[in-house]
Design a protein around this motif. Sequence first.
Motif, PDB file in Angstrom:
ATOM      1  N   UNK A  39       0.858  -1.179   0.000  1.00 27.99           N
ATOM      2  CA  UNK A  39       0.000   0.000   0.000  1.00 27.99           C
ATOM      3  C   UNK A  39       0.897   1.234   0.000  1.00 27.99           C
ATOM      4  N   UNK A  40       0.386   2.388  -0.421  1.00 24.99           N
ATOM      5  CA  UNK A  40       1.224   3.584  -0.586  1.00 24.99           C
ATOM      6  C   UNK A  40       2.079   3.902   0.630  1.00 24.99           C
ATOM      7  N   UNK A  41       3.354   4.159   0.360  1.00 26.00           N
ATOM      8  CA  UNK A  41       4.320   4.561   1.384  1.00 26.00           C
ATOM      9  C   UNK A  41       4.454   3.558   2.526  1.00 26.00           C
TER      10      UNK A  41
ATOM     11  N   UNK B   9      11.812   7.250   9.429  1.00 26.85           N
ATOM     12  CA  UNK B   9      10.802   7.004   8.399  1.00 26.85           C
ATOM     13  C   UNK B   9      10.978   7.925   7.202  1.00 26.85           C
ATOM     14  N   UNK B  10      11.371   9.140   7.469  1.00 21.71           N
ATOM     15  CA  UNK B  10      11.566  10.127   6.408  1.00 21.71           C
ATOM     16  C   UNK B  10      12.888  10.855   6.634  1.00 21.71           C
ATOM     17  N   UNK B 101      10.112 -10.621   5.862  1.00 16.65           N
ATOM     18  CA  UNK B 101       9.193  -9.666   6.474  1.00 16.65           C
ATOM     19  C   UNK B 101       9.795  -8.283   6.338  1.00 16.65           C
ATOM     20  N   UNK B 102       9.013  -7.379   5.786  1.00 23.68           N
ATOM     21  CA  UNK B 102       9.514  -6.046   5.507  1.00 23.68           C
ATOM     22  C   UNK B 102       9.186  -5.043   6.594  1.00 23.68           C
ATOM     23  N   UNK B 103      10.069  -4.063   6.727  1.00 24.12           N
ATOM     24  CA  UNK B 103       9.760  -2.894   7.523  1.00 24.12           C
ATOM     25  C   UNK B 103       8.954  -1.908   6.694  1.00 24.12           C
ATOM     26  N   UNK B 104       8.585  -0.799   7.296  1.00 23.08           N
ATOM     27  CA  UNK B 104       7.767   0.205   6.606  1.00 23.08           C
ATOM     28  C   UNK B 104       8.586   1.074   5.669  1.00 23.08           C
ATOM     29  N   UNK B 105       9.902   0.994   5.797  1.00 22.99           N
ATOM     30  CA  UNK B 105      10.763   1.723   4.878  1.00 22.99           C
ATOM     31  C   UNK B 105      11.197   3.079   5.378  1.00 22.99           C
ATOM     32  N   UNK B 106      12.244   3.578   4.760  1.00 20.36           N
ATOM     33  CA  UNK B 106      12.724   4.943   4.977  1.00 20.36           C
ATOM     34  C   UNK B 106      12.620   5.673   3.648  1.00 20.36           C
ATOM     35  N   UNK B 107      11.869   6.765   3.663  1.00 19.89           N
ATOM     36  CA  UNK B 107      11.730   7.571   2.443  1.00 19.89           C
ATOM     37  C   UNK B 107      12.826   8.614   2.433  1.00 19.89           C
TER      38      UNK B 107
END
Lengths: 115, 111
Positions: A39-41, B9-10, B101-107
């Motif tokens: 899902x987005x982001x 996260x960002x 299993x993935x994390x939510x990521x860093x933008x």
Amino acid sequence: AQSVAQPEDQVNVAEGNPLTVKCTYSVSGNPYLFWYVQYPNRGLQFLLKYITGDNLVKGSYGFEAEFNKSQTSFHLKKPSALVSDSALYFCAVRDRGTGGFKTIFGAGTRLFVKA
Amino acid sequence: KAGVTQTPRYLIKTRGQQVTLSCSPISGHRSVSWYQQTPGQGLQFLFEYFSETQRNKGNFPGRFSGRQFSNSRSEMNVSTLELGDSALYLCASSLGSDSVTFGSGTRLTVV
């Protein structure tokens, strides 16, 4: 070398209709196959996997996938699509190489479900 | 159990700077992989670490590096940032042949 192909960049389907997202793979040995949704982001979320056993695998949110060894395919399906299913879907193969397990992802297919 | 945690996260950086991203895997998972996701290139594999050793590496320049600590936490570093490095950086942990299993990521945005 292992690879995964998702031939459709985008799939459009009406809510309530069945959906199929296609995936074909190439590996040297027995494949470990996966589907993920994004899902987005957000990061990718695991939907289902095929390691061995029944060719029809059931996963989260009503999704299922059919493993076809002769066609080297692992298509994702759902009998009745929901608007909330709209997302980016990735097929992946996890293969054991000399350096341990490595996961290769397809390019992704964007699913649009129209109300 | 706690999932994969990525921080921050960002992030906004300027060209030429360097950046360090952090990933804490699921407890017990010893394998950590990093991916770069951009609209044009999709999900690209960066590298994978297992027990503090890099086992696999994707086709990225040497400006991209990583490491894994004894507690399985991992960091990736990008030096001399370029505009094209702007992306969502995803970390994933796994246990053997099972799913990652993935994390939510860093933008990361490079300006």
